[in-house]
Design an enzyme around this catalytic site. Structure first.
Site, PDB file in Angstrom:
ATOM      1  N   ALA A 145       0.813  -1.214   0.000  1.00 40.77           N
ATOM      2  CA  ALA A 145       0.000   0.000   0.000  1.00 40.77           C
ATOM      3  C   ALA A 145       0.848   1.268   0.000  1.00 40.77           C
ATOM      4  CB  ALA A 145      -0.943  -0.002   1.198  1.00 40.77           C
ATOM      5  N   GLN A 178      -6.796  -0.698   5.431  1.00 42.22           N
ATOM      6  CA  GLN A 178      -7.383  -1.309   6.633  1.00 42.22           C
ATOM      7  C   GLN A 178      -8.801  -1.809   6.381  1.00 42.22           C
ATOM      8  OE1 GLN A 178      -6.084  -1.866   9.710  1.00 42.22           O
ATOM      9  NE2 GLN A 178      -4.093  -0.977   9.236  1.00 42.22           N
ATOM     10  N   THR A 182       9.191  -7.022 -12.628  1.00 42.44           N
ATOM     11  CA  THR A 182       8.690  -8.390 -12.673  1.00 42.44           C
ATOM     12  C   THR A 182       7.706  -8.624 -11.534  1.00 42.44           C
ATOM     13  OG1 THR A 182      10.763  -9.130 -13.635  1.00 42.44           O
ATOM     14  CG2 THR A 182       9.396 -10.821 -12.593  1.00 42.44           C
ATOM     15  N   CYS A 220       4.277   2.224  12.042  1.00 43.85           N
ATOM     16  CA  CYS A 220       5.174   3.029  11.213  1.00 43.85           C
ATOM     17  C   CYS A 220       5.746   4.192  11.978  1.00 43.85           C
ATOM     18  CB  CYS A 220       4.423   3.545  10.001  1.00 43.85           C
ATOM     19  SG  CYS A 220       3.514   2.230   9.208  1.00 43.85           S
TER      20      CYS A 220
END
Ligand SMILES: *Cc1c(COP(=O)(O)O)cnc(C)c1O
Length: 382
Positions: free
Chosen positions: A70, A178, A239, A325
């Site tokens: 995300a 979320q 890739t 975070c």
């Protein structure tokens, strides 16, 4: 260890792992090298996953772009729209309670000459629609507001936001990391143009995510931020992580199937924990909206508690002070500060997140551990 930090990450569901394993060993082809069967197998798996994820959110499979998570999806959406629509205007609207992936992308754009309006939130963590309407200018090209907050679980008024942005012809991005797989979402009904998702918040592997990019009515365009190969319709070169993507697809399918039953179970956990804490302890406050919220999140502040020092004592219990975070810093949570109750409330916040494999016994035990630890700390602090 009782793991109650599912808003930070979730374990991989065994059914998801089972789907992934063959793509490491047997079907190891490159999904972009389709001159042979191994490549075809990989491509088939990727396209199947695209369908599974699209189905969960009411999108078309060609509207799903795979990313590394995300954080990358947020960067592509925000930086990509800014570059693509810069001629139309250089104003962006977001909110103060966004994830750092959104806030830091917006800060980057400010360095590049864009202006950003950061909407404040009410005591429940919701932006006010009147503030949004007042912030829109003829230069506004993007509104980015998260679907569900990762710390306090509050759901944003996404439908109202989508109605306004669509009427004004402004691109609407939502970080729904979320919310996807936890609450029902239909991108068409909500007028969402871009939506960020991550596999590891919904029982898929880490390092895989997706960005929904609307292709019809209106067709939304994002400029790439990485270059090389032109994979994913030129929006995200590199890739593809075939095992991860196959797992993400399965996790989307499972989450869709289990959502209703799981949210009912999570509501029982939440109710039990709230009753237990409020019954035994003075000064327990719920952070976030009481009803318009994620089923799997509970965030409370407790008077006379420093949650950081409380949590280090809880050896058998994995709960958090807020976002993973930002928890490396000693700053109080920017989300709880934004609710307007002051620093003490932010420093005393504890986040719990229920998961697919959480049992009522674990919640009961967690309640005992918390009440015991809080009572000890509160006694010391008096
Ligand atoms: C976890 C999270 C992210 C980051 O997702 P990654 O896949 O770990 O990069 C972004 N936004 C929100 C709201 C999140 O909860």
């Amino acid at each position: 260890m009782i793991y109650l930090d599912h808003n930070s990450t979730t374990p991989v569901d065994p059914h998801v792992l089972e789907v992934m394993i063959p793509f490491f060993t047997t079907y190891y082809g490159n999904a972009a090298s389709i001159d042979h069967d191994p490549g075809h197998e990989a491509q088939r798996a990727v396209e199947h996953a695209r369908t599974q994820i699209a189905h969960l959110i009411g999108a078309k499979s060609e509207e799903i772009i795979f990313t590394s998570g995300a954080t990358e999806s947020d960067n592509i959406a925000i930086l990509g729209v800014a570059e693509r629509y810069a001629e139309k205007g250089k104003h962006i609207i977001t909110s103060v309670t966004e994830h750092k992936a959104v806030l830091d992308s917006c800060a980057q754009l400010e360095k590049r000459g864009f202006s950003v309006t950061y909407l404040s939130v009410d005591e429940y963590g919701q932006v006010r629609i009147t503030d949004l309407e007042a912030a829109i200018t003829p230069q506004t090209i993007l509104v980015t507001i998260m679907y569900a907050n990762n710390e306090i679980g509050t759901l944003a008024p996404i439908k109202e936001i989508g109605r306004i942005t669509r009427a004004k012809g402004i691109v609407f991005h939502t970080d729904a990391t979320q919310a996807v797989g936890h609450v029902p979402i239909n991108v068409d009904e909500l007028n969402i143009d871009l939506m960020s998702m991550s596999a590891h918040k919904m029982y898929g592997p880490k390092g895989v995510g997706a960005l929904f990019v609307r292709r019809r009515t209106p067709r939304v365009k994002v400029a790439p931020i990485m270059f090389g190969g032109g994979h994913e319709k030129g929006m995200r070169s590199g890739t593809l992580n075939v095992p991860g993507i196959a797992g993400f697809g399965k996790s989307a399918e499972l989450s869709g199937k289990l959502m209703a039953e799981e949210s009912k179970r999570y509501q029982e956990f939440t109710q039990y924990m709230v009753n237990t804490l409020m019954g035994a302890i003075e000064g327990v406050r719920l952070n976030g909206h009481p009803t318009v919220r994620l089923p799997n999140n509970l965030n409370v502040s407790i008077a006379n508690i420093e949650s950081k020092s409380l949590i280090v004592q809880l050896k058998e219990l994995a709960v958090s002070t807020g976002s993973a975070c930002t928890s490396a810093s000693v700053e109080p949570s920017h989300v709880i500060m934004a609710l307007g109750f002051g620093e003490a409330r932010a420093h005393s916040a504890i986040r719990m997140g229920w998961g697919r494999f959480t049992t009522m016994q674990e919640v009961i035990r967690a309640g005992e551990i918390l009440v015991d630890a809080i009572q000890r700390v509160q006694k010391l602090n008096i």
